[in-house]
Design a protein around this motif. Structure first.
Motif, PDB file in Angstrom:
ATOM      1  N   GLU A   1       0.816  -1.191   0.000  1.00 38.91           N
ATOM      2  CA  GLU A   1       0.000   0.000   0.000  1.00 38.91           C
ATOM      3  C   GLU A   1       0.863   1.260   0.000  1.00 38.91           C
ATOM      4  OE1 GLU A   1      -3.194   0.304  -0.436  1.00 38.91           O
ATOM      5  OE2 GLU A   1      -3.373  -1.891  -0.653  1.00 38.91           O
ATOM      6  N   ASP A   2       1.997   1.204   0.777  1.00 40.33           N
ATOM      7  CA  ASP A   2       2.898   2.356   0.794  1.00 40.33           C
ATOM      8  C   ASP A   2       3.486   2.612  -0.584  1.00 40.33           C
ATOM      9  OD1 ASP A   2       2.385   2.648   3.468  1.00 40.33           O
ATOM     10  OD2 ASP A   2       4.211   1.600   4.134  1.00 40.33           O
ATOM     11  N   VAL A   3       3.858   1.520  -1.216  1.00 38.54           N
ATOM     12  CA  VAL A   3       4.396   1.662  -2.574  1.00 38.54           C
ATOM     13  C   VAL A   3       3.349   2.280  -3.490  1.00 38.54           C
ATOM     14  CG1 VAL A   3       5.201   0.369  -4.587  1.00 38.54           C
ATOM     15  CG2 VAL A   3       6.035  -0.227  -2.318  1.00 38.54           C
ATOM     16  N   LYS A   4       2.166   1.816  -3.346  1.00 34.83           N
ATOM     17  CA  LYS A   4       1.097   2.356  -4.194  1.00 34.83           C
ATOM     18  C   LYS A   4       0.889   3.833  -3.911  1.00 34.83           C
ATOM     19  CE  LYS A   4      -1.511  -1.914  -4.787  1.00 34.83           C
ATOM     20  NZ  LYS A   4      -2.820  -2.603  -4.536  1.00 34.83           N
ATOM     21  N   ILE A   5       0.971   4.234  -2.588  1.00 40.24           N
ATOM     22  CA  ILE A   5       0.772   5.633  -2.234  1.00 40.24           C
ATOM     23  C   ILE A   5       1.885   6.480  -2.815  1.00 40.24           C
ATOM     24  CG2 ILE A   5       0.742   7.270  -0.298  1.00 40.24           C
ATOM     25  CD1 ILE A   5      -0.687   5.038   1.312  1.00 40.24           C
ATOM     26  N   ALA A   6       3.159   5.994  -2.671  1.00 40.43           N
ATOM     27  CA  ALA A   6       4.296   6.748  -3.217  1.00 40.43           C
ATOM     28  C   ALA A   6       4.155   6.898  -4.729  1.00 40.43           C
ATOM     29  CB  ALA A   6       5.605   6.022  -2.868  1.00 40.43           C
ATOM     30  N   GLU A   7       3.733   5.788  -5.371  1.00 41.64           N
ATOM     31  CA  GLU A   7       3.553   5.859  -6.821  1.00 41.64           C
ATOM     32  C   GLU A   7       2.482   6.865  -7.190  1.00 41.64           C
ATOM     33  OE1 GLU A   7       2.657   1.900  -7.930  1.00 41.64           O
ATOM     34  OE2 GLU A   7       4.730   1.192  -7.910  1.00 41.64           O
ATOM     35  N   LEU A   8       1.433   6.905  -6.403  1.00 41.95           N
ATOM     36  CA  LEU A   8       0.365   7.856  -6.685  1.00 41.95           C
ATOM     37  C   LEU A   8       0.829   9.293  -6.449  1.00 41.95           C
ATOM     38  CD1 LEU A   8      -2.690   5.969  -5.139  1.00 41.95           C
ATOM     39  CD2 LEU A   8      -2.166   6.287  -7.552  1.00 41.95           C
ATOM     40  N   ASN A   9       1.669   9.518  -5.362  1.00 37.86           N
ATOM     41  CA  ASN A   9       2.192  10.864  -5.088  1.00 37.86           C
ATOM     42  C   ASN A   9       3.091  11.317  -6.218  1.00 37.86           C
ATOM     43  OD1 ASN A   9       0.803  11.079  -2.679  1.00 37.86           O
ATOM     44  ND2 ASN A   9       2.495  10.233  -1.448  1.00 37.86           N
ATOM     45  N   ALA A  10       3.958  10.401  -6.679  1.00 39.53           N
ATOM     46  CA  ALA A  10       4.848  10.749  -7.784  1.00 39.53           C
ATOM     47  C   ALA A  10       4.057  11.106  -9.030  1.00 39.53           C
ATOM     48  CB  ALA A  10       5.802   9.583  -8.070  1.00 39.53           C
ATOM     49  N   ILE A  11       3.007  10.317  -9.241  1.00 38.32           N
ATOM     50  CA  ILE A  11       2.168  10.599 -10.404  1.00 38.32           C
ATOM     51  C   ILE A  11       1.500  11.941 -10.272  1.00 38.32           C
ATOM     52  CG2 ILE A  11       0.082   9.852 -11.635  1.00 38.32           C
ATOM     53  CD1 ILE A  11       0.889   6.961 -10.971  1.00 38.32           C
ATOM     54  N   ALA A  12       1.088  12.279  -9.014  1.00 39.07           N
ATOM     55  CA  ALA A  12       0.429  13.566  -8.785  1.00 39.07           C
ATOM     56  C   ALA A  12       1.410  14.711  -8.978  1.00 39.07           C
ATOM     57  CB  ALA A  12      -0.177  13.584  -7.385  1.00 39.07           C
ATOM     58  N   ALA A  13       2.667  14.518  -8.438  1.00 39.98           N
ATOM     59  CA  ALA A  13       3.680  15.585  -8.590  1.00 39.98           C
ATOM     60  C   ALA A  13       4.003  15.798 -10.053  1.00 39.98           C
ATOM     61  CB  ALA A  13       4.937  15.221  -7.797  1.00 39.98           C
ATOM     62  N   LYS A  14       4.187  14.692 -10.739  1.00 44.47           N
ATOM     63  CA  LYS A  14       4.491  14.789 -12.169  1.00 44.47           C
ATOM     64  C   LYS A  14       3.361  15.486 -12.908  1.00 44.47           C
ATOM     65  CE  LYS A  14       5.688  12.021 -16.187  1.00 44.47           C
ATOM     66  NZ  LYS A  14       5.923  10.667 -16.714  1.00 44.47           N
TER      67      LYS A  14
END
Length: 782
Positions: free
Chosen positions: A635-648
């Motif tokens: 879930e943490d990985v998924k959250i980080a991936e989602l944050n990166a996607i949001a930042a990008k």
């Protein structure tokens, strides 16, 4: 009474006439002046008591006043006396010769003798006198008075008239008349007023003996000396019955003819027409239906249900024939033309009313014997001497089958090597659909062919005897390696509805010389040999165990072989299935050992699989224990991936916005240069450098320094704007934004382009206020 009155009147008249004669002689002798005498008679001579008045007249001027006196009888008086006497005698004698016939009588006259010696005598053999001969007279006395029939010369026999009531007829036998021709049994009909005119009967050639004519309802005054009348009841045929006729006279029938032809004779009520129109002697084709008939029973014998046993018939034969519902009547006729040698039944004939009009049938060329036509359900007036009927059930074609007709009658077919059209002799190409059908089963066979799939089992199992495969058993085979074994086979076949006639034509419907089912014929003649031969040949080319191992291939090949064999007979082979193969014991042991080894191998493999499953189970248990941590990490990985996607995504949005602003700035710059010129734009750029300086609001300039003059014109306004911008910067507005607002509020002639920032990485100019480079996306440093 009238005769007596007439005689009395005659006597009185004679006496009166005699008296007048005598008186006339006396008056002439006493009083010569008397010239005339007249006698006045009463108006009605029947009243003899009326007095007679004599009136005497003299010559003119002279009258007679003295009384009359009688003188002696003279010659005239004598004549008068004799005249009166003669009249009296004649009157007395005449009263004996008057015959009175009442209204309900008829007088039969018999003359005792003839006073005239010149009158002819009655010829020998003649019974009735027509010319005043002695003997029975042809003339009869009708109601009324008849004079001249003196009792010493005539005998008058008074009889009652003949009355024929509605429930009877009068049959007549003439005692005298012309002789009949040889073979003639009945006298022909002549005009004689229903036998009431004996003279006309003899004069018109009436024959002696039984007469064809009869007396119907009425009253007749007939000379019973010439005619004998006897009564018979009328013929009554009750409803539901018929009457048969036998003619005692008529034309002879040809030897080959069985029944007398039908002639117009008003249902045998006009005997004369029957003879005149050629009616034949013997049993008649025509019959009597329900009703009342006035028939001469001397000429015609009428047979009804009431008297049938007297003539060797059963009463039920004289009933109206009824064909029950759900059945048809197959007809056999006893009269007609003989059937051709190559036919078994007579062809249909038109307009004979279902054999009720036998004459129409014969006139149309009807054949004697079995008929193709049948009687439908209903009631029919049939002559049992002409036809007999056998009732059979309607042909029932069950659901799931069709009926194929094999006709033994009909016209020759054009196609002699296959099925034929309807109406031809042979197998009809159109089958009967399910239902009940009118079929003459004496001339046609109907083969019921199932159209649903049929499974045939070659096995030793017990089967019902009605099954198609009741006689099929397991097939005995011998393999290439010499082993004998049995094999069970199931064959599924189907006959399409349109192919059923072809199958019947090619296979036939007889098995072992007896009528049988067409499917059984197909099994015996085609299917059983094909299946047995294939598997026997296949087994001889294979070893026993190979045959067993390759049963799938054997089954497929058998299906193709049998399908090809049945297609020639218009039968579809749906499937061929191999059942149990019964191998010898030694082969069974080998198979058993092989099977045990295979099972052990399977068991070991199963144990291995079980162990592997246990290992997997332990692994899954361990994984389950770490599952919570794993899930959290995932879930943490998924959250980080989602944050990166949001930042990008945010960077991409910002870059897009900056790029759009840069494009807008460039457009503004281009428009500004186009408006104020390049020199004007350079002056504005110079003014931007002055922004950083604190300048007074008063601008003093020397216009002779070679400048453009624009600075001198706009400087005061710029100073005020810069001062305002400085105040606005204190409210947190960026310099670029403040300059943008200043340009928006100023007139087009005084708007200035905003500033820009150069990226240190790609040296791209970016508008003031951008935080990231519009080209490389790197952060901008002021």
């Amino acid at each position: 009474m009238k005769a007596k009155l007439f005689v009395g009147l005659l006597v009185k008249s004679a006496m009166a006439l005699g008296s007048i004669v005598i008186m006339s002689q006396y008056i002439d002798s006493v009083n010569p002046r008397l010239t005339t005498a007249s006698v006045e008679q009463p108006p009605n001579l029947l009243f003899v008591q009326t007095p007679t008045t004599v009136s005497l007249q003299t010559s003119p001027g002279n009258s007679i006043n003295q009384p009359m006196r009688t003188a002696g009888i003279s010659l005239g008086g004598t004549f008068a006396i004799f005249l009166v006497f003669g009249v009296v005698v004649f009157a007395v004698i005449s009263s004996r010769g008057v015959v009175v016939i009442a209204n309900d009588e008829v007088g039969i006259v018999i003359k005792k003798f003839n006073l005239n010696p010149f009158s002819p005598k009655l010829p020998a053999g003649q019974l009735i006198a027509f010319k005043e001969e002695a003997g029975p007279q042809a003339k009869i006395l009708t109601p009324g008075s008849h004079w001249g029939y003196f009792p010493w010369m005539y005998t008058i026999r008074k009889e009652k008239p003949i009355k024929v009531y509605s429930d009877a007829i009068g049959l007549v036998v003439a005692k005298d008349g012309a002789s009949m021709s040889p073979g003639q049994l009945f006298g022909r009909v002549v005009e004689c007023n229903n036998f009431q005119d004996a003279g006309a009967f003899i004069e018109n050639g009436g024959h002696k003996g039984k007469q064809l004519a009869i007396l119907t309802t009425g009253t007749y005054r007939i000379n019973t000396e010439l005619f004998h009348i006897y009564k018979k009841p009328v013929i009554n045929i009750p409803p539901g019955e018929i009457g048969l006729i036998v003619a005692e006279d008529g034309a002879p029938m040809p030897p080959e003819q069985l029944l007398g032809k039908v002639v117009d004779c008003h249902n045998f009520q006009d005997a004369s027409k029957f003879i005149e129109n050629g009616g034949q002697k013997g049993r008649q084709l025509a019959i009597l239906t329900a009703g009342t008939y006035w028939i001469n029973t001397d000429l015609f014998t009428v047979i009804t249900a009431a008297n049938a046993t007297q003539y060797g018939l059963k009463p039920e034969n004289l009933q109206v024939y009824t064909v029950e519902a759900g059945k048809i009547g197959i007809v056999t006729t006893y009269d007609g033309i003989s059937i051709e040698s190559d036919e078994i039944a007579g062809s249909p004939v038109a307009d004979h009313g279902n054999f009720q009009n036998g004459q129409k049938f014969l006139d149309g060329g009807g054949r004697k014997g079995l008929q193709q036509e049948v009687l439908p359900p209903g009631s029919w007036n049939l002559n049992p001497w002409f036809a007999k009927v056998e009732q059979v059930e309607l042909t029932d074609v069950p659901v799931g089958t069709v009926g194929v007709i094999i006709s033994h009658v009909g016209k020759p077919p054009e196609n002699k090597a296959g099925v034929v059209e309807r109406g031809c002799k042979g197998v009809w190409n159109t089958p009967l659909p399910p239902g009940k059908h009118v079929i003459n089963t004496k001339v046609m066979n109907v083969e019921i062919v199932p159209t649903l799939p049929i499974a045939l089992d070659w096995s030793n199992k017990k089967k019902p005897p009605t099954n198609y495969d009741a006689n099929l058993h397991a097939i005995q085979l011998r393999s290439k390696d010499g082993f004998c074994f049995d094999i069970e086979v199931t064959q599924v076949i189907r006959v399409a509805e349109e192919n059923a006639p072809t199958m019947i034509y090619r296979v036939g419907n007889n098995v072992g010389g007896s009528g049988s089912n067409s499917i059984k014929a197909l099994i015996v003649k085609v299917l059983q040999p094909a299946v047995s031969n294939y598997f026997c040949n296949s087994a001889q080319n294979s070893e026993a165990l190979d045959f067993l191992d390759k049963r799938s291939d054997q089954q497929r090949q058998a299906k193709d072989y049998i399908k090809s064999a049945l297609s020639d007979f218009a039968v579809e082979a749906v499937d061929t299935l191999i059942g149990e193969i019964d191998l010898p014991e030694q082969l069974e042991k080998i198979l058993t050992d092989r099977k045990i080894a295979q099972e052990m191998r399977i068991t070991i493999q199963a144990e291995r699989e079980t162990e592997k499953e246990l290992q997997n189970l332990e692994y899954e248990k361990a994984v389950t224990k770490k599952q919570a941590d794993l899930v959290k990490a995932q879930e943490d990985v998924k959250i980080a991936e989602l944050n990166a996607i949001a930042a990008k995504y945010g960077i991409e949005v910002e870059v897009g916005r900056v790029r759009q602003l840069r494009e807008i700035d460039l457009l503004i710059l281009k428009e500004t240069i186009d408006i104020i010129g390049r020199e004007g734009w350079l002056d504005i750029e110079k003014l931007k450098e002055l922004v950083k300086l604190k300048l007074p609001e008063v601008w003093v300039s020397n216009s002779h320094d070679g400048g453009s003059g624009l600075i001198d014109a706009v400087m005061p306004q710029v100073l005020r704007t810069l001062r305002t911008s400085t105040i606005g910067s204190n409210n947190g507005l960026s310099t670029a934004h403040q300059g943008h607002q200043t340009l928006e509020t100023s007139s087009p002639s005084t708007a200035l382009p905003q500033g820009y920032v150069i990226c240190t990485h790609c040296e791209t100019k970016n508008p003031l206020g951008n935080n990231f480079c519009s080209k490389c996306g790197k952060p901008l440093t002021s």
